[in-house]
Design an enzyme around this catalytic site. Sequence first.
Site, PDB file in Angstrom:
ATOM      1  N   CYS A  38      -2.128  -1.160   2.772  1.00 23.26           N
ATOM      2  CA  CYS A  38      -2.267  -2.139   1.693  1.00 23.26           C
ATOM      3  C   CYS A  38      -2.067  -1.405   0.375  1.00 23.26           C
ATOM      4  CB  CYS A  38      -3.648  -2.777   1.749  1.00 23.26           C
ATOM      5  SG  CYS A  38      -3.933  -3.939   0.429  1.00 23.26           S
ATOM      6  N   LEU A  39      -0.858  -1.452  -0.135  1.00 18.12           N
ATOM      7  CA  LEU A  39      -0.535  -0.732  -1.366  1.00 18.12           C
ATOM      8  C   LEU A  39       0.424  -1.610  -2.163  1.00 18.12           C
ATOM      9  CD1 LEU A  39      -1.007   2.030  -2.722  1.00 18.12           C
ATOM     10  CD2 LEU A  39       1.033   2.853  -1.583  1.00 18.12           C
TER      11      LEU A  39
END
Lengths: 153, 386
Positions: free
Chosen positions: A90-91
């Site tokens: 999750c970036l």
Amino acid sequence: MSSLSGLPRRIIKETEKLLQDPVPGISAVPHEDNARYFNVIIQGPDSSPYEGGTFKLELFLPDDYPMAPPKVRFLTKIFHPNIDRLGRICLDILKDKWSPALQIRTVLLSIQALLSAPNPDDPLNNEAADLWKKDERRAIETAREYIRLYASE
Amino acid sequence: MISNVQPHGTLQQVFLSLWNAIQEGESIVSCKICGETFKAPMMLQKCSHVFCSLCIRRWFDSNSICPECRIPSSAGELCKVRLVEDFVELWDTLSRKAQTVNDLVMSNPLRSDLYSNTYQPSEVVQSFYVNSSNSNTDEEGRDVPGKKSRDNKIDTPKRKQRKKKRNNVQEKDPSHKIAECPICGIHISIRLIQHHVDICLTKQSCSEENISDRVFFSGRLNGTSSNAHTEAPLESTFEKRPTTLWYKNLSDRKLKDILQYYGLSTRGDRNMLIRRHKEFVFRYNAELDSKFPRPVSSVIKDIEEWEKQQEWNSISEEALNPHLETTLSYNEEICHIAKSDFESLVQQAKKTMFKTNSNHRLSNLCLESINNEDILVFTQQEEGDN
């Protein structure tokens, strides 16, 4: 067999730079059959919960790279609030905050930074995030346990 | 400055630092998107960041921020920067020349005689410059070093001057540059091309009206003057600059008509037609943004090449995909995890449903939908809870 023909010059340049002048603690080597597929190894950053860990990742440059972000995934199991059981990350820069001015190098640096600074407020792995918020000490212990089990050389 | 430099290695150092500076300069004259030196550089008005016209137009197709600083921006805010274009040209020349010198001297230990005390460094540099235009002598020089050094020694000042003059004429006088006529394709001195193109255009407009063979404009072909910043109105092939369309509202028929109007192929499915149209719009506009736009026919040819390349890429990707196995096991893994997640969700749902309804005696219909084993488990759990 390498498919260098038709490979955008930008990818060739980036690969050269990565091999000649690697980022400390990160190695990215293109697959010999497909120059768009990289085997990546990231060392857990010092004084982080992941210190001493060696994490394998895969990175793939899609056809429309750099207009679209690279696809990156952890292959090594990791206990991290922003990385799920499948290794998906999750970036923001890998999704809606991607910009073609970013590079493989900057993406990998961001992932390394994510290991140094887990963000339980934007979780992908709820179990890890919950524990991180409730009892950070135990969460870090679990992360270290995962390293001992899966990410030691 | 150079004449003060002491020979033996020092010249090498001077050249090396020059070489490094040129190499570093590449990142300044390179587009952050494609990594190549700017082609038809365009600047964003708000933040002054510069990209290739084609690169930034493609990006703005589905985004509206500057790739470098994320300031909201759009294709309407692009403006040409001829100065950058000229600077890129200059850098290209500089780097090519440095490359020649580098190949000629730095990597050739046999030529170390050039660093000996009998030579003034300025002369040495001079001779590289002259020699650089003659690649045959380089080759000979490598094989027969003696011959090469003799050649240099007998270079009388007069001869050198002559050489220099010849070289300068070739390098600097733009009137000796040859350009290709975009209409009939013949090669002609750039000094005369304006006149030639005018004749060609008149001839052509008399014969037939063929869209794809006409040039974008004739006014700029004589682009020898580097400070041509005064923007003459573009005499475009088409009435106005093509733009990307609201494709959802377009029928296939209409789309094909549009493609045909631009002289593009109409084969392939709808997605392919849309992609082709978009790509044409980006490339055509990028062409208009450049200093020397090429004719539409070249753009169409480029698009055909580009499509072939894309097809080839997709085929080779399937054939060469090394992580196909990984992907397969990855998919299985996803299925497995998703399945177990889903099952636990169902169980949770059943549990809450059972709990809320158990006091009011759950209707038989509802009970039937839950299988008996589950009920047993849940009843036991509930008993335990109670």
